[in-house]
Design a protein around this motif. Structure first.
Motif, short mmCIF file in Angstrom:
data_model
loop_
_atom_site.label_atom_id
_atom_site.label_comp_id
_atom_site.label_asym_id
_atom_site.label_seq_id
_atom_site.Cartn_x
_atom_site.Cartn_y
_atom_site.Cartn_z
N THR A 89 0.85 -1.19 0.00
CA THR A 89 0.00 0.00 0.00
C THR A 89 0.88 1.24 0.00
O THR A 89 1.77 1.37 0.84
CB THR A 89 -0.92 0.03 1.22
OG1 THR A 89 -1.84 -1.07 1.16
CG2 THR A 89 -1.72 1.33 1.28
N LYS A 115 -6.26 3.91 -5.92
CA LYS A 115 -7.48 3.34 -5.36
C LYS A 115 -8.34 4.37 -4.64
O LYS A 115 -9.55 4.20 -4.49
CB LYS A 115 -7.12 2.21 -4.37
CG LYS A 115 -6.46 1.01 -5.05
CD LYS A 115 -7.37 0.42 -6.11
CE LYS A 115 -6.78 -0.80 -6.76
NZ LYS A 115 -7.65 -1.35 -7.83
N ARG A 116 -7.70 5.46 -4.18
CA ARG A 116 -8.45 6.50 -3.48
C ARG A 116 -7.70 7.81 -3.59
O ARG A 116 -6.46 7.83 -3.63
CB ARG A 116 -8.65 6.12 -2.01
CG ARG A 116 -9.50 7.14 -1.24
CD ARG A 116 -9.74 6.73 0.19
NE ARG A 116 -10.46 7.77 0.90
CZ ARG A 116 -10.69 7.77 2.21
NH1 ARG A 116 -10.28 6.77 2.95
NH2 ARG A 116 -11.34 8.77 2.78
N LEU A 159 -4.83 8.05 7.94
CA LEU A 159 -5.86 7.20 7.33
C LEU A 159 -5.67 5.78 7.82
O LEU A 159 -4.56 5.23 7.76
CB LEU A 159 -5.74 7.24 5.80
CG LEU A 159 -6.46 6.13 5.03
CD1 LEU A 159 -7.98 6.27 5.15
CD2 LEU A 159 -6.03 6.11 3.57
N ASP A 160 -6.74 5.17 8.31
CA ASP A 160 -6.75 3.75 8.65
C ASP A 160 -7.33 3.01 7.45
O ASP A 160 -8.54 3.08 7.19
CB ASP A 160 -7.61 3.52 9.90
CG ASP A 160 -7.55 2.08 10.41
OD1 ASP A 160 -7.22 1.18 9.61
OD2 ASP A 160 -7.87 1.85 11.58
N THR A 161 -6.50 2.31 6.70
CA THR A 161 -6.96 1.66 5.47
C THR A 161 -7.88 0.48 5.74
O THR A 161 -8.58 0.02 4.83
CB THR A 161 -5.78 1.19 4.61
OG1 THR A 161 -5.04 0.18 5.32
CG2 THR A 161 -4.85 2.35 4.28
N ARG A 162 -7.90 -0.01 6.97
CA ARG A 162 -8.79 -1.14 7.30
C ARG A 162 -10.25 -0.69 7.34
O ARG A 162 -11.15 -1.46 7.02
CB ARG A 162 -8.40 -1.73 8.65
CG ARG A 162 -7.00 -2.35 8.67
CD ARG A 162 -6.50 -2.60 10.08
NE ARG A 162 -6.34 -1.34 10.82
CZ ARG A 162 -5.78 -1.27 12.03
NH1 ARG A 162 -5.33 -2.37 12.61
NH2 ARG A 162 -5.65 -0.11 12.65
N THR A 163 -10.47 0.56 7.74
CA THR A 163 -11.84 1.08 7.88
C THR A 163 -12.11 2.26 6.96
O THR A 163 -13.27 2.69 6.85
CB THR A 163 -12.08 1.53 9.33
OG1 THR A 163 -11.18 2.61 9.64
CG2 THR A 163 -11.84 0.38 10.30
N ASP A 164 -11.06 2.81 6.34
CA ASP A 164 -11.12 4.03 5.53
C ASP A 164 -11.41 5.27 6.37
O ASP A 164 -11.72 6.34 5.84
CB ASP A 164 -12.17 3.92 4.41
CG ASP A 164 -11.61 3.26 3.17
OD1 ASP A 164 -10.37 3.15 3.07
OD2 ASP A 164 -12.40 2.84 2.31
N TYR A 165 -11.31 5.13 7.70
CA TYR A 165 -11.51 6.30 8.57
C TYR A 165 -10.35 7.27 8.36
O TYR A 165 -9.17 6.89 8.45
CB TYR A 165 -11.60 5.89 10.03
CG TYR A 165 -11.86 7.06 10.97
CD1 TYR A 165 -13.07 7.74 10.93
CD2 TYR A 165 -10.89 7.47 11.86
CE1 TYR A 165 -13.31 8.81 11.78
CE2 TYR A 165 -11.11 8.54 12.72
CZ TYR A 165 -12.33 9.21 12.66
OH TYR A 165 -12.57 10.28 13.49
N THR A 166 -10.69 8.53 8.08
CA THR A 166 -9.69 9.52 7.70
C THR A 166 -9.74 10.74 8.59
O THR A 166 -10.81 11.31 8.81
CB THR A 166 -9.91 9.97 6.24
OG1 THR A 166 -9.96 8.83 5.39
CG2 THR A 166 -8.80 10.89 5.78
#
Length: 319
Positions: A89, A115-116, A159-166
């Motif tokens: 990543t 991807k984002r 950014l937590d890529t496991r939850t997408d919490y930003t």
């Protein structure tokens, strides 16, 4: 006699020009040793970096082998000012033009496919990804463009890529300074580095003329200062030491390593000014960008700097 002397001098000039041209051509050929294709960000042992040698001032993500010439590289074509990667990543900080210029944080996969896209203000400064690839961080200048000058302001996000919490900016995290809750409008964070548990992180917080090393707890969302005078921390792979830049003059820094158990600082054998968030080549070696090249130096203060990559910045070793 004079004619013979003139002829001899002329021949020497021609030989010198030929040698100079050959050397220049060899350098050009070395710099041109570039293969263009998508990268594999899971290829262990490859050194990924930002290639600063593209025409027009553009910077792109590239990689190379540690046993190849310093000018050899594979170019992905992905335009980035700063880049970091962990476990396939990556995060690419890309300048955004238009009527409202800013920075885009591009989250990319192992083949550098986007991807984002996260829209940010300001200009790129720092980028980090945890070893697991689960946690991503960035720093941008929203005012000012250098840590050398007063009055700059940064946004640092996670950014937590496991939850997408930003979190676009972490400056509201509850902060404790010298054991007491601390609040100030001038608080700036920059240069996050993550521990292996994807919860603990370190960063610099600047306030009231101080540059503190802080330890953050992501799950409990709190941070506390550990030491003053530490900028742009980088946690070693074994989690025991932090490489950082320490102010050595009004507008210069020198690389040091801090032992987290003893709080002992070791100045490294790079004596030149280094304004970078260093990275770790291995548990015994620190690497960093200086003068548009990437160098490495032993982490124990011995030895001397050695060139890793010409025309490069923002290095990460794939593990």
């Amino acid at each position: 006699m004079k004619r013979a002397l003139a002829l001899a001098l002329g021949l020497l000039v021609l030989v010198g020009v030929a040698v100079g041209y050959s050397t220049f051509a060899a350098d050009r050929n070395e710099e041109a040793t570039v293969e263009r294709r998508p990268l594999d960000l899971t290829a262990r042992g490859r050194l990924v970096f930002v290639d600063t040698n593209r025409a027009g001032g553009h910077r792109t993500v590239a990689d190379t082998g540690l046993d190849t010439p310093a000018a050899t590289r594979t170019d992905s074509g992905l335009r980035c000012e700063r880049f970091a990667v962990g476990a396939g990543t990556g995060v690419c900080l890309q300048t955004r033009g238009g009527p409202l210029p800013g920075t885009d944080a591009l989250i990319v996969d192992a083949e550098t496919n986007v991807k984002r896209r996260i829209e940010l203000a300001g200009t790129p400064s720092r980028a980090r990804v945890s070893a697991s690839g689960n946690m991503v961080s960035w720093t941008v200048f929203v005012t000012g463009e250098s840590y050398n000058k007063t009055g700059f302001s940064t946004w640092t996000g996670i950014l937590d890529t496991r939850t997408d919490y930003t979190l676009i900016n972490i400056e509201a995290i509850p902060l404790t300074v010298d054991g007491k809750p601390y609040h100030s409008p001038d608080v700036n964070y920059w240069g996050v580095t993550f521990a292996a548990d994807d919860n603990r992180f370190y960063a610099t917080v600047g306030t009231k003329g101080h540059t503190y090393l802080v330890e953050g707890d992501y799950a409990n969302w709190e941070a506390h200062t550990i030491r003053d005078g530490v900028e742009c921390p980088s946690l070693s792979p074994d989690g025991t030491r932090i490489a950082f830049k320490k102010r050595s003059g009004k507008a210069t820094w020198r690389l040091h390593v801090l032992d987290l158990a003893t709080m002992r600082e070791t100045p490294l054998a790079e004596h030149a000014n280094v304004d970078d968030q260093a990275a770790w080549l291995d548990d015994n070696t620190v690497m960093y960008g200086r003068d548009r090249d990437v160098y490495a130096v032993p982490a124990d203060g011995t030895g001397a700097p050695r060139l890793l990559v010409t025309k490069g910045a923002s290095p990460t070793l794939l593990r």
